[in-house]
Design a protein around this motif. Structure first.
Motif, PDB file in Angstrom:
ATOM      1  N   VAL A  36       0.851  -1.195   0.000  1.00 56.30           N
ATOM      2  CA  VAL A  36       0.000   0.000   0.000  1.00 56.30           C
ATOM      3  C   VAL A  36       0.885   1.243   0.000  1.00 56.30           C
ATOM      4  O   VAL A  36       1.782   1.371   0.851  1.00 56.30           O
ATOM      5  N   SER A  37       0.619   2.175  -0.954  1.00 56.11           N
ATOM      6  CA  SER A  37       1.451   3.381  -1.017  1.00 56.11           C
ATOM      7  C   SER A  37       0.649   4.639  -1.331  1.00 56.11           C
ATOM      8  O   SER A  37       0.935   5.698  -0.784  1.00 56.11           O
ATOM      9  N   VAL A  38      -0.343   4.559  -2.199  1.00 55.01           N
ATOM     10  CA  VAL A  38      -1.040   5.780  -2.643  1.00 55.01           C
ATOM     11  C   VAL A  38      -2.157   6.189  -1.691  1.00 55.01           C
ATOM     12  O   VAL A  38      -2.612   7.341  -1.712  1.00 55.01           O
ATOM     13  N   LEU A  39      -2.620   5.268  -0.846  1.00 55.65           N
ATOM     14  CA  LEU A  39      -3.605   5.570   0.189  1.00 55.65           C
ATOM     15  C   LEU A  39      -2.999   5.201   1.533  1.00 55.65           C
ATOM     16  O   LEU A  39      -2.108   4.349   1.608  1.00 55.65           O
ATOM     17  N   PRO A  40      -3.458   5.812   2.623  1.00 62.33           N
ATOM     18  CA  PRO A  40      -2.928   5.460   3.947  1.00 62.33           C
ATOM     19  C   PRO A  40      -3.202   3.996   4.278  1.00 62.33           C
ATOM     20  O   PRO A  40      -4.315   3.497   4.082  1.00 62.33           O
ATOM     21  N   ALA A  41      -2.169   3.310   4.771  1.00 62.72           N
ATOM     22  CA  ALA A  41      -2.352   1.907   5.153  1.00 62.72           C
ATOM     23  C   ALA A  41      -3.417   1.765   6.228  1.00 62.72           C
ATOM     24  O   ALA A  41      -4.167   0.778   6.257  1.00 62.72           O
ATOM     25  N   SER A  42      -3.500   2.766   7.113  1.00 63.08           N
ATOM     26  CA  SER A  42      -4.511   2.710   8.175  1.00 63.08           C
ATOM     27  C   SER A  42      -5.926   2.746   7.597  1.00 63.08           C
ATOM     28  O   SER A  42      -6.848   2.126   8.134  1.00 63.08           O
ATOM     29  N   LEU A  43      -6.111   3.480   6.471  1.00 62.04           N
ATOM     30  CA  LEU A  43      -7.430   3.547   5.837  1.00 62.04           C
ATOM     31  C   LEU A  43      -7.807   2.204   5.225  1.00 62.04           C
ATOM     32  O   LEU A  43      -8.966   1.765   5.330  1.00 62.04           O
ATOM     33  N   ALA A  48     -11.188  -2.787   5.789  1.00 57.92           N
ATOM     34  CA  ALA A  48     -11.356  -4.229   5.967  1.00 57.92           C
ATOM     35  C   ALA A  48     -11.932  -4.549   7.338  1.00 57.92           C
ATOM     36  O   ALA A  48     -12.813  -5.417   7.477  1.00 57.92           O
ATOM     37  N   ARG A  49     -11.456  -3.843   8.353  1.00 57.27           N
ATOM     38  CA  ARG A  49     -11.922  -4.096   9.723  1.00 57.27           C
ATOM     39  C   ARG A  49     -13.424  -3.829   9.850  1.00 57.27           C
ATOM     40  O   ARG A  49     -14.142  -4.560  10.548  1.00 57.27           O
ATOM     41  N   THR A  50     -13.913  -2.789   9.168  1.00 51.49           N
ATOM     42  CA  THR A  50     -15.339  -2.458   9.237  1.00 51.49           C
ATOM     43  C   THR A  50     -16.199  -3.597   8.689  1.00 51.49           C
ATOM     44  O   THR A  50     -17.262  -3.918   9.222  1.00 51.49           O
ATOM     45  N   VAL A  51     -15.724  -4.226   7.597  1.00 51.99           N
ATOM     46  CA  VAL A  51     -16.480  -5.324   6.990  1.00 51.99           C
ATOM     47  C   VAL A  51     -16.395  -6.590   7.838  1.00 51.99           C
ATOM     48  O   VAL A  51     -17.375  -7.339   7.965  1.00 51.99           O
ATOM     49  N   LEU A  52     -15.242  -6.841   8.424  1.00 48.69           N
ATOM     50  CA  LEU A  52     -14.986  -8.119   9.102  1.00 48.69           C
ATOM     51  C   LEU A  52     -15.310  -8.102  10.590  1.00 48.69           C
ATOM     52  O   LEU A  52     -15.230  -9.144  11.251  1.00 48.69           O
ATOM     53  N   LYS A  53     -15.686  -6.958  11.130  1.00 45.08           N
ATOM     54  CA  LYS A  53     -15.919  -6.840  12.570  1.00 45.08           C
ATOM     55  C   LYS A  53     -16.989  -7.831  13.041  1.00 45.08           C
ATOM     56  O   LYS A  53     -18.073  -7.918  12.462  1.00 45.08           O
TER      57      LYS A  53
END
Length: 516
Positions: A36-43, A48-53
């Protein structure tokens, strides 16, 4: 293209370690990303976390997370990015590898005369950069505005399967620039010979892609003499009048490259790129000798700026009384103009010649004075706004509505030759050439351009405007109107324009080039 990516990567996803059934699948404990480089890795991780929670990490839930990441990239303008690999530990630690769609190489297709460096220098995208939609569109527009290509396509192409050596090769793309070169070398001429006048006529040589470098060379020559009846009814042959204008220009190829232009001229008349009997006007007796230099560069995005400098010796030969010359203005017409100025512009047109979509906005300012040896002090400011919009006409694809608003104002001791002139085949059609003049000017034009065949376009147009002499007030009630219909023919010598206009009387124009 996007579907091909899904097919390409589905095998890799299927080859990942088999996941347990829902009852045995772990819950997410932590998430990491790679590639990941063009978007923040945290984003990416948060998406993914929002979908998998609070869900078991089954193939279906993971696939949903991968699609959410892909949709996020697509929304931000990166259509080729997606998850190409993952690792999942029994305790729920998930590592995602993202291929963002990096450009592996740039492939240029369709060039024969044009040098490859011209295309490459015009591109913002480079090998190793991530494919981005808005940057692709900017590069496509920049190539189209060079005026040397009739068609430009910029797209991504996936490598063949046998070209994918390893996981790192997944998600890479070839940037393909496919162009069709336009006819850029043109010759237009009307030449004759008379016993008394000798060689007369008009010659216009242009090459918009000189030696394949996108440099533009223009050379014009004109010589003619008139035969008319004097006040006593005798036939009089004027001495032939000669003019030339040579211009060399280099457009800005890329986002950081310089543009320049150099002109030298010795004009004993005004060039009129029209066919037919030479038109006698006040400006036929204008003299201008000098040169002009322009240097500019892009400012970022669609913005550009340029600095200009010119030195002109201007004046008028004796003007016949039959033209009702402005005696007062002619008495002060002789001058030396030394001027410097600047231009700021935005340009989103899809092409330089006959745009189909986009806009051009240009602000120009020039200050004349003692600089460069001038002996007149004045300023001029002009604004040129143009818009081009596709028209959805039944059975007429490619129809365009074009509009233009042009205005200018001057202050100071403006020589006659530097005033604004309207009338003729280009500005305020339907009125005599250069019959409307002043130190202030306003003109609006609108055209509907409808393709009638492969090389023919029909046009309906209207022009509204006027120019105001020093001391006159600008008034909407004084605007003049002209309108009409016309045809545009693509030819080996460039676009030929035929217009029938009605202003203060009906007039027919046969000339070169598009109106705007």
């Amino acid at each position: 293209m996007h579907g091909s990516h899904l097919l390409l990567f589905s095998g890799l996803l299927g080859a990942a370690p088999a996941l347990a059934q829902a009852q045995d699948a772990p819950r997410l404990t932590r998430i990491e990303t790679a590639g990941v480089s063009v978007l923040p890795a945290s984003l990416i991780a948060e998406t993914a976390r929002t979908v998998l929670k609070d869900k078991s990490l089954t193939p279906d839930t993971l696939r949903s997370a991968f699609e959410a990441i892909r949709a996020l990239y697509l929304q931000r303008g990166y259509p080729l990015a997606q998850v190409v690999n993952y690792q999942l530990t029994p305790d729920g630690a998930l590592t995602l590898t993202v291929a963002e769609g990096r450009i592996r190489r740039i492939v240029v297709e369709g060039i024969h005369h044009t040098r490859p460096f011209v295309v490459r220098e015009a591109l913002t995208l480079r090998e190793g950069m991530v494919y981005r939609t808005d940057t692709v569109q900017q590069d496509k527009g920049r190539l189209g505005r060079l005026g040397i290509f009739s068609e430009v396509v910029v797209t991504g192409r996936l490598p063949e399967e046998n070209e994918i050596a390893d996981t790192d090769s997944l998600g890479q793309v070839d940037l393909v620039v496919r162009v069709k070169e336009a006819q850029t070398s043109n010759v237009a001429a009307t030449v004759g010979y008379g016993d008394q006048s000798g060689l007369v006529g008009f010659v216009n040589l242009t090459d918009a892609n000189l030696f394949g470098t996108a440099q533009q060379l223009s050379a014009q020559w004109q010589r003619f003499g008139r035969v008319f009846l004097d006040n006593n009814g005798f036939l009089v042959q004027e001495d032939p009048r000669t003019a030339f204008d040579i211009t060399l220009q280099r457009p800005s190829l890329g986002p950081k490259s310089l543009a320049y232009g150099v002109s030298i001229y010795d004009q004993n008349t005004i060039f009129l790129p029209t066919f037919g009997t030479p038109v006698e006007t006040l400006r036929s007796y204008e003299r201008r000798k000098g040169g002009k230099l322009q240097v500019g560069r892009p400012l970022g995005g669609v913005w550009s700026a340029a600095l200009t400098a010119r030195h002109d010796s201007v004046g008028y030969d004796p003007v016949p009384s039959r033209l009702d010359p402005p005696v007062d203005a002619l008495s002060r017409a002789r001058a030396t103009v030394g001027a410097v100025g600047f231009t700021v512009a935005t340009d989103t047109r899809d092409r330089l010649d006959s745009p189909r979509i986009g806009s051009l906005n240009r602000l120009t300012f020039e200050s004349a004075g003692s600089v460069l040896g001038g002996n007149r002090t004045f300023t001029q400011t002009s604004l040129d706004l143009r818009r081009y919009s596709p028209l959805a006409l039944p059975k007429k694809p490619g129809s365009v509505f074009a509009a233009r608003l042009l205005g200018g104002t001057s202050t100071g001791d403006v020589p006659l030759s530097e005033q604004y002139f309207l009338g003729g085949f280009d500005l305020l059609r339907g009125y005599e050439f250069f019959s409307v003049r002043g130190d202030k000017m306003l003109l609006g034009s609108a055209e509907v351009r409808i393709p009638l065949g492969a090389d023919t376009t029909g046009v309906a147009f209207v022009d509204i405007g006027n120019a105001w002499l020093p001391g006159q007030s600008v008034s909407a009630g004084g605007l003049k109107t002209g309108g009409g219909i016309g045809l545009r023919f693509q030819s080996p010598v460039g676009p030929i324009r035929l217009d029938l206009a009605l202003g203060n009387r009906s007039r027919t124009y046969v000339s070169l080039g598009q109106s705007f």
